[in-house]
Design a protein around this motif. Structure first.
Motif, PDB file in Angstrom:
ATOM      1  N   LEU A 171       0.819  -1.208   0.000  1.00 42.39           N
ATOM      2  CA  LEU A 171       0.000   0.000   0.000  1.00 42.39           C
ATOM      3  C   LEU A 171       0.855   1.261   0.000  1.00 42.39           C
ATOM      4  O   LEU A 171       0.483   2.284  -0.582  1.00 42.39           O
ATOM      5  N   GLN A 172       2.002   1.193   0.640  1.00 41.57           N
ATOM      6  CA  GLN A 172       2.909   2.343   0.653  1.00 41.57           C
ATOM      7  C   GLN A 172       3.588   2.551  -0.694  1.00 41.57           C
ATOM      8  O   GLN A 172       4.004   3.662  -1.032  1.00 41.57           O
ATOM      9  N   SER A 173       3.677   1.492  -1.496  1.00 40.81           N
ATOM     10  CA  SER A 173       4.420   1.558  -2.761  1.00 40.81           C
ATOM     11  C   SER A 173       3.595   2.080  -3.928  1.00 40.81           C
ATOM     12  O   SER A 173       4.129   2.709  -4.848  1.00 40.81           O
ATOM     13  N   GLY A 174       2.298   1.777  -3.950  1.00 45.97           N
ATOM     14  CA  GLY A 174       1.455   2.205  -5.060  1.00 45.97           C
ATOM     15  C   GLY A 174       1.723   1.492  -6.366  1.00 45.97           C
ATOM     16  O   GLY A 174       1.308   1.961  -7.435  1.00 45.97           O
ATOM     17  N   VAL A 175       2.348   0.324  -6.317  1.00 46.20           N
ATOM     18  CA  VAL A 175       2.763  -0.362  -7.541  1.00 46.20           C
ATOM     19  C   VAL A 175       1.608  -1.149  -8.161  1.00 46.20           C
ATOM     20  O   VAL A 175       0.561  -1.369  -7.544  1.00 46.20           O
ATOM     21  N   GLY A 176       1.829  -1.577  -9.419  1.00 45.22           N
ATOM     22  CA  GLY A 176       0.909  -2.492 -10.091  1.00 45.22           C
ATOM     23  C   GLY A 176      -0.519  -1.983 -10.145  1.00 45.22           C
ATOM     24  O   GLY A 176      -0.796  -0.843 -10.535  1.00 45.22           O
ATOM     25  N   ARG A 177      -1.454  -2.826  -9.743  1.00 48.15           N
ATOM     26  CA  ARG A 177      -2.881  -2.504  -9.838  1.00 48.15           C
ATOM     27  C   ARG A 177      -3.309  -1.403  -8.874  1.00 48.15           C
ATOM     28  O   ARG A 177      -4.441  -0.911  -8.967  1.00 48.15           O
ATOM     29  N   LEU A 178      -2.421  -1.003  -7.984  1.00 47.77           N
ATOM     30  CA  LEU A 178      -2.722   0.137  -7.110  1.00 47.77           C
ATOM     31  C   LEU A 178      -2.676   1.453  -7.882  1.00 47.77           C
ATOM     32  O   LEU A 178      -3.127   2.488  -7.387  1.00 47.77           O
ATOM     33  N   LYS A 179      -2.091   1.405  -9.098  1.00 50.22           N
ATOM     34  CA  LYS A 179      -2.122   2.522 -10.047  1.00 50.22           C
ATOM     35  C   LYS A 179      -1.625   3.842  -9.456  1.00 50.22           C
ATOM     36  O   LYS A 179      -2.184   4.916  -9.702  1.00 50.22           O
ATOM     37  N   GLY A 180      -0.580   3.746  -8.657  1.00 52.30           N
ATOM     38  CA  GLY A 180       0.039   4.952  -8.121  1.00 52.30           C
ATOM     39  C   GLY A 180      -0.587   5.489  -6.852  1.00 52.30           C
ATOM     40  O   GLY A 180      -0.077   6.453  -6.273  1.00 52.30           O
ATOM     41  N   PHE A 181      -1.687   4.887  -6.404  1.00 50.77           N
ATOM     42  CA  PHE A 181      -2.275   5.320  -5.132  1.00 50.77           C
ATOM     43  C   PHE A 181      -1.437   4.777  -3.986  1.00 50.77           C
ATOM     44  O   PHE A 181      -1.367   3.567  -3.773  1.00 50.77           O
ATOM     45  N   LYS A 182      -0.801   5.698  -3.266  1.00 48.54           N
ATOM     46  CA  LYS A 182       0.059   5.309  -2.158  1.00 48.54           C
ATOM     47  C   LYS A 182      -0.603   5.686  -0.834  1.00 48.54           C
ATOM     48  O   LYS A 182      -1.194   6.757  -0.707  1.00 48.54           O
ATOM     49  N   TYR A 183      -0.475   4.786   0.127  1.00 44.66           N
ATOM     50  CA  TYR A 183      -1.093   4.988   1.440  1.00 44.66           C
ATOM     51  C   TYR A 183      -0.026   5.131   2.516  1.00 44.66           C
ATOM     52  O   TYR A 183       1.057   4.523   2.428  1.00 44.66           O
ATOM     53  N   GLU A 184      -0.349   5.926   3.520  1.00 41.19           N
ATOM     54  CA  GLU A 184       0.395   5.876   4.775  1.00 41.19           C
ATOM     55  C   GLU A 184      -0.157   4.673   5.538  1.00 41.19           C
ATOM     56  O   GLU A 184      -1.379   4.548   5.688  1.00 41.19           O
ATOM     57  N   ALA A 185       0.696   3.775   5.983  1.00 43.04           N
ATOM     58  CA  ALA A 185       0.193   2.546   6.604  1.00 43.04           C
ATOM     59  C   ALA A 185       1.098   2.095   7.738  1.00 43.04           C
ATOM     60  O   ALA A 185       2.312   2.311   7.716  1.00 43.04           O
TER      61      ALA A 185
END
Length: 438
Positions: free
Chosen positions: A176-190
């Motif tokens: 979630l912090q990386s935003g890679v692949g299917r996360l499509k650049g959405f990065k989370y603080e986790a």
């Protein structure tokens, strides 16, 4: 605070989607914090409790909802929560999930990398215990939201499970912090933690692994601050000051309260107006004093049953809590004259309101499967508001508001409808054999 019984459209203003919602531990917590939620739950009995409590619910399988009914989730939902079933990971279960941890970590990466989900599903069904795959559902719901036109990614995510799942939450957080692949650049603080429930005012010892993730605009995820001291499972030392509680600098920390005992929690609940808890049978000369013998063995010996005094927190509340034996004195123990916790009492030990409307069958199992609402209030308040629940909110959480029968019926209509989309066989009624008249 949103009252479940108010005359509004039942799904208006829903912001939280609770996967594997059970009878409503996280939903109860959300309610007392002023957030409205909707839960997905496959167990009919838990749904009946939720309807009676006024909690919006869809009676369905979480996977089926994601695959074929995703558009039924209100578009106002922007927070995802859930506690996937723990049977395959719990120490009381078969251990299949614990043995498969490394394999499941790879599945998490494969889902985010975009591998064919049909192939992944085929392999998941081949696991020793297919329930292990349910720990992936929150991730799959997040990916579904990101990839569905007209939907936005969830702003916040809160997940909980038994401590054995902590390594999987760590992988979740990393991705979630990386935003890679299917996360499509959405990065989370986790961030992830292992929490002890008694350190948040829950009158039982129970450990939970928790993941909290938020989109960056909501700020970094800060650790929860405990409010109570930990309970010493080794006995004899729980009133002593432990070395790791001493201040390390000149500024002394704010003193924490002692953990809450069974007697304190039950006594307080019994004193509330129209209380569902009556512990008069457990009083001796006016004093609430008893000890509990666990249904479970300890140290690998099934005959070695643990004991807890009423002046201590309860054992972890499980679906077998009604099998624990309560003795008021040694003479009763010697004669094996024991009592049992009632469902309202078991609910109070889980920090449900004393008058929570437990309904349907298998109520002890419902209680044991739930997230303790008080712990949920601390976790959700930190995740959603960045603070701790107020004393007023925690005090209000002792009593559940009355819900009109019409509201419960309306929610049942939303959740079950014509029952055609409910889990197969879930509404089947087993009728007793007819007997001929004498």
């Amino acid at each position: 605070m949103i009252s479940p019984g108010t005359e509004v459209r039942q799904l208006d203003g829903v912001r939280i989607l609770d996967l594997f919602a059970g009878p409503g531990g996280l939903d109860v917590a959300a309610h007392f914090l002023g957030f409205k939620s909707i839960g997905i739950e496959w167990d009919r009995n838990a749904c009946e409790t939720r309807y009676a409590a006024g909690l919006p619910t869809i009676h369905a399988d979480v996977s089926v909802m994601r695959e074929t009914r995703f558009d039924e989730i209100p578009r106002s939902v922007d927070i995802l929560t859930g506690g996937p079933p723990c049977q395959s990971f719990s120490v009381a279960g078969n251990g299949a999930g614990r043995r498969a941890l490394d394999t499941v970590k790879k599945f998490i990466h494969r889902l985010v990398d975009g591998e064919d989900e049909a192939k992944i599903d085929e392999e998941l069904h081949a696991l020793d215990d297919p329930r292990t795959a349910l720990v992936l559902e929150p991730l799959r719901w997040l990916l579904k939201a990101i990839e569905t036109e007209g939907r936005a990614p969830y702003r916040m995510i809160v997940l909980e499970q038994v401590p054995a799942v902590r390594p999987l939450w760590d992988v979740y957080a990393e991705l979630l912090q990386s935003g890679v692949g299917r996360l499509k650049g959405f990065k989370y603080e986790a961030d992830c933690w292992e929490l002890k429930t008694e350190q948040f005012g829950v009158p039982q010892t129970r450990k939970r692994a928790v993941l909290v993730a938020r989109l960056p605009e909501h700020g970094a995820v800060e650790p929860l601050e405990t409010t109570h001291l930990p309970f010493d499972l080794h006995r004899g030392k729980h009133n002593a000051v432990q070395a790791d509680m001493l201040p390390t600098d000149s500024e002394a920390p704010e003193p924490k309260q002692c953990w809450l005992s069974m007697a304190e929690a039950l006594d307080a609940a019994s004193g509330l107006e129209d209380s569902s808890v009556d512990v008069s049978r457990l009083r001796t000369r006016g004093e609430l004093k008893f000890f509990v013998v666990s249904n479970y063995g300890s140290g690998g010996d099934p005959k070695n049953r643990g004991e807890r005094l009423s002046s201590e927190p309860a054992f972890t509340v499980t679906g077998k809590i009604s099998r624990n034996k309560i003795y008021t004195n040694d003479a009763a123990y010697a004669a094996d004259r024991y009592d049992r916790f009632t469902i309202p009492e078991a609910g109070v030990l889980q920090t449900f309101p004393h008058n929570f409307p437990w309904s349907g069958n298998d109520q002890a199992q419902q209680v044991g499967n739930a997230v303790p609402p008080r712990l949920g209030m601390h976790v959700l308040s930190r995740a959603l508001r960045g603070d701790a629940p107020s004393e007023e909110e925690l005090a209000a959480a002792r009593t559940w508001p009355s819900v009109p029968r019409a509201t419960a019926d309306e929610l049942r209509g939303i959740g079950c409808g014509d029952q055609s989309q409910c889990p197969p066989e879930s509404h089947k009624v087993t009728r007793p054999r007819s007997t001929s008249a004498p």
